[in-house]
Design a protein around this motif. Structure first.
Motif, mmCIF file in Angstrom:
data_model
loop_
_atom_site.group_PDB
_atom_site.id
_atom_site.type_symbol
_atom_site.label_atom_id
_atom_site.label_comp_id
_atom_site.label_asym_id
_atom_site.label_seq_id
_atom_site.Cartn_x
_atom_site.Cartn_y
_atom_site.Cartn_z
ATOM 1 N N ASP A 135 -9.244 5.645 -1.891
ATOM 2 C CA ASP A 135 -8.396 6.211 -0.846
ATOM 3 C C ASP A 135 -8.668 5.546 0.504
ATOM 4 O O ASP A 135 -7.747 5.314 1.297
ATOM 5 C CB ASP A 135 -8.638 7.715 -0.767
ATOM 6 N N LEU A 144 -6.822 2.303 0.652
ATOM 7 C CA LEU A 144 -5.406 2.550 0.955
ATOM 8 C C LEU A 144 -5.224 2.863 2.439
ATOM 9 O O LEU A 144 -4.301 2.362 3.089
ATOM 10 C CB LEU A 144 -4.887 3.715 0.119
ATOM 11 N N ARG A 145 -6.106 3.683 2.948
ATOM 12 C CA ARG A 145 -5.996 4.108 4.348
ATOM 13 C C ARG A 145 -6.088 2.913 5.285
ATOM 14 O O ARG A 145 -5.348 2.826 6.272
ATOM 15 C CB ARG A 145 -7.097 5.123 4.656
ATOM 16 N N LEU A 176 1.958 1.934 -3.530
ATOM 17 C CA LEU A 176 0.875 2.509 -4.335
ATOM 18 C C LEU A 176 0.655 3.976 -3.968
ATOM 19 O O LEU A 176 0.417 4.817 -4.842
ATOM 20 C CB LEU A 176 -0.421 1.712 -4.118
ATOM 21 N N TYR A 177 0.717 4.269 -2.685
ATOM 22 C CA TYR A 177 0.532 5.650 -2.224
ATOM 23 C C TYR A 177 1.602 6.553 -2.846
ATOM 24 O O TYR A 177 1.311 7.650 -3.334
ATOM 25 C CB TYR A 177 0.608 5.695 -0.703
ATOM 26 N N ALA A 208 0.830 -1.211 0.000
ATOM 27 C CA ALA A 208 0.000 0.000 0.000
ATOM 28 C C ALA A 208 0.862 1.257 0.000
ATOM 29 O O ALA A 208 0.519 2.258 -0.645
ATOM 30 C CB ALA A 208 -0.931 -0.019 1.219
ATOM 31 N N LEU A 225 -9.579 -2.305 -4.378
ATOM 32 C CA LEU A 225 -9.037 -1.254 -5.241
ATOM 33 C C LEU A 225 -9.789 -1.174 -6.569
ATOM 34 O O LEU A 225 -9.716 -0.153 -7.264
ATOM 35 C CB LEU A 225 -7.547 -1.509 -5.525
#
Length: 577
Positions: free
Chosen positions: A507, A510-511, A464-465, A461, A532
């Motif tokens: 988002d 991801l968080r 990706l961020y 992650a 995702l």
């Protein structure tokens, strides 16, 4: 001088009077290279009748042993290699039961007995867990060589006291016998030996001559006739010829090989022609080479000189290639086929022509969301292949991911991989830096915790961020946290701002994957990459992020406007008064 092992072998298995055969057996006699360093091996496993998945455990135990044992570093002894392989397999079996519906009832889990024989040089190594048996016939005398791991409550009632998959810890019986030409070894399950007399075995063997498959079948049928109600499996191995003692000296040379020296382009080394240096780090030197025998490109990796006296680093270095051989996946670096003995200590893997993900991120600072998703899914497949083998990469970062000419991503560098159940093989590095780097390492590493699959999830992650934002979710604050209470204060910087093109639900996924608390992340990498691409309802139902998260500039502009208006109103009242 005779330098080859020659065997006559045979086997037979039958489900007997049961509806399903839960036994599994196999044998491997490799070519001369591995026969010298590893020997020949036979293995047998017996499932437990109370479990509906025990036959899977039997097959996994035997297949994994024969595949993984021959993939271990050639510098490991027979005992060490077998123990590490069995412990890794036991850990996997135990984990499957704990994840299943019968997690609290081992009698219904992935459990089996296991017995194996490894003949290397002029020694026979026996490995045993459970109540199958190994016998040796020498000079007309049949002797049992293993001890039954069975707890007897009464004459009619008993229980297995040891088995593969029964417990997270595994105790293995290991015996070493001297081998002689003419020795015959029998591996058999309780469904066979409980219903045969020594005389039955000797008479059948004598009558069958060299037809050992026929002898095994005849003995199994005799056990059935004598009332066996269990599955029946029997393996026979006769040693017809052994290598001269010099083979042990040859093996001694193998395990005492020197480390590879620094290599120069255009030089020839151990059957390879060095093309160029690919990378040099504090841990290793990596070279592009060509196999002079097959004209195939390969990557040679040598251990840095200053680490060659560090036992932990040497073990990790030698384990890398074993991991590459153990796990086959399109998104993991593959080991190069070992076709000849090596004169030095080094590793060889496939050559992937392409670029690192780190370089790709530099060249593509604003990737579209679909590309990020595709890359995430490929990396996740590689991680899942490791996780299903009870391994954690622990050093996932863009520099350790390659993109080949077809756009396929491959995870490389297994030097920090944690293999569950065999930590004594790759011990924790005391006094050295933690695995990974600050931008991509999970917060729990900074607290001294060991890695889990959720740690790899965090690293994925974080990659990706960074692909989407060019920065880290918490900056370098994570590296400065030394307590869980400090990590709870970390503030995630949202990506779903106005004009970012990142959906709120994306988002939120991801968080969750980047939560400082590993228990609050996704349980599995697959669950994360699914979210995702498919909006999670839990994220859609949540209210829209506050303006300060979506657009901090507009938020503070609004605050300033309100304050200015308030000042104007106050001034007007003062003037009016």
């Amino acid at each position: 001088m005779n330098t080859a092992v020659k065997l006559t072998v045979g086997s037979h298995t039958d489900k007997g009077r049961k509806p399903l055969n839960q036994d599994f057996h196999d044998l491997r006699i490799p070519d001369d290279t591995l026969l010298c360093t590893k020997g020949a091996a036979a293995a047998l496993a017996d499932g437990i009748s109370s479990s509906e998945v025990s036959q899977i455990a039997s097959q996994v135990a035997v297949v994994s042993f024969l595949e993984d044992y021959f993939s271990t570093p050639e510098t490991w002894s027979v005992g060490r290699a077998a123990r590490q392989v069995l412990k890794a397999t036991n850990s996997w079996l135990y984990a499957q039961t704990r994840r299943g519906p019968e997690r609290f009832d081992m009698d219904k889990g992935y459990v089996c007995t296991f017995s194996a024989l490894v003949l290397r040089g002029r020694s026979v190594h026996l490995f045993h867990i459970g109540d199958a048996r190994i016998y040796r016939l020498r000079d007309g005398v049949l002797e049992q060589q293993t001890e039954d791991h069975r707890l007897r409550i009464s004459q009619s009632e008993s229980y297995l006291s040891r088995a593969m998959g029964m417990d997270s810890q595994l105790i293995i019986d290991h015996a070493v016998l001297s081998a002689e030409a003419g020795d015959i070894f029998f591996l058999m399950t309780d469904g066979v030996y409980e219903h045969l007399l020594d005389g039955d075995i000797l008479q059948t063997l004598q009558a069958s001559g060299d037809d050992y498959d026929g002898a095994a079948e005849a003995l199994v049928n005799r056990a059935l006739e004598n009332g066996s109600g269990d599955n029946l499996t029997l393996m026979l191995l006769r040693i017809d010829a052994l290598p001269e003692q010099a083979i042990d000296e040859r093996y001694k040379e193998v395990i005492e090989k020197p480390f590879a020296p620094l290599l120069e382009p255009r030089s020839e080394f151990d059957g390879y022609r060095i093309v160029r240096t690919l990378s040099t780090t504090s841990r290793s030197h990596v070279y592009l080479a060509v196999d002079m025998q097959t004209d195939t490109p390969a990557v040679l990796k040598t251990l840095a000189t200053e680490l060659q006296h560090d036992r932990t680093q040497v073990e990790r270095f030698l384990t890398e290639e074993w991991i590459a051989r153990r796990v086959s996946n399109a998104h993991l670096l593959k080991a190069y086929p070992q076709q000849r003995l090596r004169a030095y200590l080094y590793t060889v893997t496939e050559y992937v022509e392409g670029q690192s993900l780190a370089q790709w991120m530099t060249d593509n600072p604003r990737p579209d969301l679909e590309t990020v998703r595709r890359y995430a899914e490929q990396i996740a497949r590689g991680l899942l292949a490791l996780h299903r083998r009870e391994m954690v990469h622990q050093d996932l970062r863009p520099e350790n991911i390659l993109i080949d000419a077809t756009g396929t991503l491959k995870i490389i560098d297994f030097g920090s991989v944690k293999i569950e159940g065999i930590q004594e093989t790759v011990p924790e590095r005391e006094g050295t830096q933690m695995p990974g780097t600050a931008h991509y390492s999970a917060p729990e590493y900074f607290l001294g915790d060991t890695g889990t699959p959720r740690s790899d999830l965090y690293s994925l992650a974080a990659i990706l961020y960074r692909m989407l934002s060019g920065s880290s979710p918490y900056g370098l604050k994570v590296a400065r946290t030394k307590q869980r209470s400090e990590q709870k204060k970390l503030k995630y910087v949202p990506l779903a701002t106005e004009g970012s093109g990142v959906p709120v639900w994306f988002d939120k996924a991801l968080r969750k994957a980047l939560d400082p608390d590993p228990e609050r992340r996704y349980e599995d990498v697959a669950e994360f990459v699914y979210d995702l691409r498919h909006p999670n309802r839990a994220f859609l139902n949540k209210s829209r992020p506050p303006l300060i998260e979506r657009d901090p500039v507009r938020f503070w502009q609004g605050v300033a406007l309100l304050l200015g208006f308030a000042l104007v109103m106050v001034a007007a009242q003062c003037l009016g008064g």
